[in-house]
Design a protein around this motif. Structure first.
Motif, PDB file in Angstrom:
ATOM      1  N   THR A  71      23.494 -28.094  19.197  1.00 52.38           N
ATOM      2  CA  THR A  71      22.528 -26.961  18.562  1.00 52.38           C
ATOM      3  C   THR A  71      22.324 -26.543  16.943  1.00 52.38           C
ATOM      4  O   THR A  71      21.690 -26.469  16.333  1.00 52.38           O
ATOM      5  N   PHE A  72      23.962 -27.294  16.476  1.00 52.15           N
ATOM      6  CA  PHE A  72      23.683 -26.989  14.979  1.00 52.15           C
ATOM      7  C   PHE A  72      22.347 -28.397  14.546  1.00 52.15           C
ATOM      8  O   PHE A  72      22.051 -27.388  13.392  1.00 52.15           O
ATOM      9  N   SER A  73      22.740 -29.132  14.921  1.00 51.09           N
ATOM     10  CA  SER A  73      21.760 -30.184  14.652  1.00 51.09           C
ATOM     11  C   SER A  73      20.260 -29.415  14.482  1.00 51.09           C
ATOM     12  O   SER A  73      19.264 -30.436  14.388  1.00 51.09           O
ATOM     13  N   SER A  74      20.200 -29.067  15.722  1.00 50.59           N
ATOM     14  CA  SER A  74      18.696 -28.786  16.719  1.00 50.59           C
ATOM     15  C   SER A  74      17.984 -27.765  15.718  1.00 50.59           C
ATOM     16  O   SER A  74      16.996 -27.434  16.031  1.00 50.59           O
ATOM     17  N   ILE A  75      18.567 -26.766  15.225  1.00 49.48           N
ATOM     18  CA  ILE A  75      17.925 -25.885  14.320  1.00 49.48           C
ATOM     19  C   ILE A  75      18.088 -26.381  12.751  1.00 49.48           C
ATOM     20  O   ILE A  75      16.064 -26.223  11.871  1.00 49.48           O
ATOM     21  N   LEU A  76      19.098 -27.319  11.533  1.00 51.26           N
ATOM     22  CA  LEU A  76      18.711 -27.807  10.541  1.00 51.26           C
ATOM     23  C   LEU A  76      18.299 -28.435  10.351  1.00 51.26           C
ATOM     24  O   LEU A  76      17.863 -29.778   9.367  1.00 51.26           O
ATOM     25  N   GLY A  77      18.619 -29.751  11.397  1.00 50.76           N
ATOM     26  CA  GLY A  77      17.682 -31.080  11.316  1.00 50.76           C
ATOM     27  C   GLY A  77      18.720 -31.835  11.406  1.00 50.76           C
ATOM     28  O   GLY A  77      20.391 -32.084  11.134  1.00 50.76           O
ATOM     29  N   PRO A  78      18.459 -33.971  12.432  1.00 52.03           N
ATOM     30  CA  PRO A  78      19.642 -34.896  13.015  1.00 52.03           C
ATOM     31  C   PRO A  78      20.696 -35.119  11.192  1.00 52.03           C
ATOM     32  O   PRO A  78      21.214 -35.073  11.971  1.00 52.03           O
ATOM     33  N   GLU A  79      19.713 -35.198  10.179  1.00 56.69           N
ATOM     34  CA  GLU A  79      20.987 -35.589   9.245  1.00 56.69           C
ATOM     35  C   GLU A  79      21.957 -34.668   9.458  1.00 56.69           C
ATOM     36  O   GLU A  79      23.180 -35.279   8.335  1.00 56.69           O
ATOM     37  N   THR A  80      22.562 -33.468   9.777  1.00 59.02           N
ATOM     38  CA  THR A  80      23.581 -33.128   9.563  1.00 59.02           C
ATOM     39  C   THR A  80      24.377 -33.711  10.051  1.00 59.02           C
ATOM     40  O   THR A  80      25.505 -33.114  10.195  1.00 59.02           O
ATOM     41  N   LEU A  81      23.789 -34.284  11.284  1.00 58.05           N
ATOM     42  CA  LEU A  81      25.251 -35.223  11.701  1.00 58.05           C
ATOM     43  C   LEU A  81      25.716 -35.941  11.500  1.00 58.05           C
ATOM     44  O   LEU A  81      26.858 -36.215  10.871  1.00 58.05           O
ATOM     45  N   THR A  82      25.498 -36.488   9.510  1.00 56.64           N
ATOM     46  CA  THR A  82      25.891 -36.919   8.784  1.00 56.64           C
ATOM     47  C   THR A  82      26.735 -36.401   8.366  1.00 56.64           C
ATOM     48  O   THR A  82      27.697 -38.102   7.000  1.00 56.64           O
ATOM     49  N   HIS A  83      26.646 -35.301   8.313  1.00 60.62           N
ATOM     50  CA  HIS A  83      27.812 -34.763   7.312  1.00 60.62           C
ATOM     51  C   HIS A  83      28.857 -34.307   7.721  1.00 60.62           C
ATOM     52  O   HIS A  83      28.930 -32.946   7.255  1.00 60.62           O
ATOM     53  N   GLU A  84      29.114 -34.593   9.244  1.00 56.56           N
ATOM     54  CA  GLU A  84      30.455 -33.980   9.332  1.00 56.56           C
ATOM     55  C   GLU A  84      31.604 -34.260   8.998  1.00 56.56           C
ATOM     56  O   GLU A  84      32.199 -32.826   8.592  1.00 56.56           O
ATOM     57  N   ASP A  85      31.672 -35.057   8.343  1.00 61.56           N
ATOM     58  CA  ASP A  85      32.944 -35.810   7.490  1.00 61.56           C
ATOM     59  C   ASP A  85      32.470 -34.362   6.598  1.00 61.56           C
ATOM     60  O   ASP A  85      34.075 -33.915   5.407  1.00 61.56           O
ATOM     61  N   LYS A  86      32.056 -34.081   5.574  1.00 64.60           N
ATOM     62  CA  LYS A  86      31.813 -33.249   4.570  1.00 64.60           C
ATOM     63  C   LYS A  86      32.732 -31.617   5.151  1.00 64.60           C
ATOM     64  O   LYS A  86      33.198 -30.959   4.593  1.00 64.60           O
TER      65      LYS A  86
END
Length: 238
Positions: A71-86
């Motif tokens: 849900t989160f990445s569908s709104i803000l973009g798939p690049e957010t998935l690379t920031h889970e560790d952040k």
């Protein structure tokens, strides 16, 4: 039926806090930390709440971690998935720890958990699984507890529903191999902790110090000390 397990909420129950103040403080710190990675505060928070809505309305086909991040990445973009560790780093260290200042000490929390374990009562941390395990670990540390102090801790990695769904409680019972009559659920939210647990036949106790919801729906209620006495009586009588 013998009482074998205590299910206990965290925020507002073991960890004393006004949840609204805590959430506002925590989100403001998260926004500051994530801004250098391209996140705009209001947009990020709105997307996070959409993720929470998705968890509340989950159909149980996947775990809460995957539901939130989809849900989160569908709104803000798939690049957010690379920031889970952040995000996880934020929960593990630094700014999130500063949110402790919004909470109040509860030295009896650790004493309560330790006493239950000495009596061979199984202890489950039934905290709403909206957060990763690392965030739960950090908050437990503020009351001198840790994940290993509990037989089971519900997090967004190991749950597929969240409160107030009765399915959340059903999954706990199934995972732990417990029947409703063998448990007591302790919490501060009538809507999330008391009503759904009672619907399954789990005995309940509402901590009133930071209670939310219609307290008239809670048969057993009182202070943290009252709760300790209630549980002691229930265990001795079972």
């Amino acid at each position: 039926m013998k009482i074998k397990a205590i299910l206990c909420d965290l925020d507002g129950t073991l960890l004393r806090m006004e949840e609204k103040d805590f959430i506002n403080h925590y989100l403001s710190r998260l926004c500051r930390v994530m801004e250098p990675f391209g996140y705009k505060g209001e947009e990020m928070v709105a997307a996070m709440w959409k993720g929470v809505d998705a968890l509340i309305n989950s159909d149980g086909t996947q775990n809460n971690h995957d539901t939130f991040w989809q849900t989160f990445s569908s709104i803000l973009g798939p690049e957010t998935l690379t920031h889970e560790d952040k995000f996880d780093d934020f929960y593990r260290q630094g700014d999130f720890h500063q949110t402790k200042e919004i909470t109040k000490p509860n030295p009896q929390a650790k004493v309560f958990i330790e006493e239950l374990k000495k009596q061979n009562i199984r202890v489950i941390l039934a905290t709403n699984p909206l957060f990763p395990a690392c965030a739960v670990q950090t908050r437990l540390g503020w009351i001198d507890l840790c994940l290993d102090d509990f037989e089971l801790v519900t997090t967004y990695e190991n749950c597929r529903y969240c409160k107030p769904s009765v399915h959340y409680y059903e999954d706990i019972l199934q995972t732990a191999g417990l029947s409703p009559s063998e448990c007591i659920m302790i919490g501060n939210s009538v809507t999330e902790d008391i009503v759904p647990a009672k619907a399954l036949g789990i005995d309940t106790f509402l901590i009133t110090e930071y209670a939310s919801g219609d307290t008239s729906l809670a048969k057993n209620q009182g202070t943290f000390a009252d709760m300790q006495a209630f549980v002691k009586d229930k265990i001795s009588l079972s």
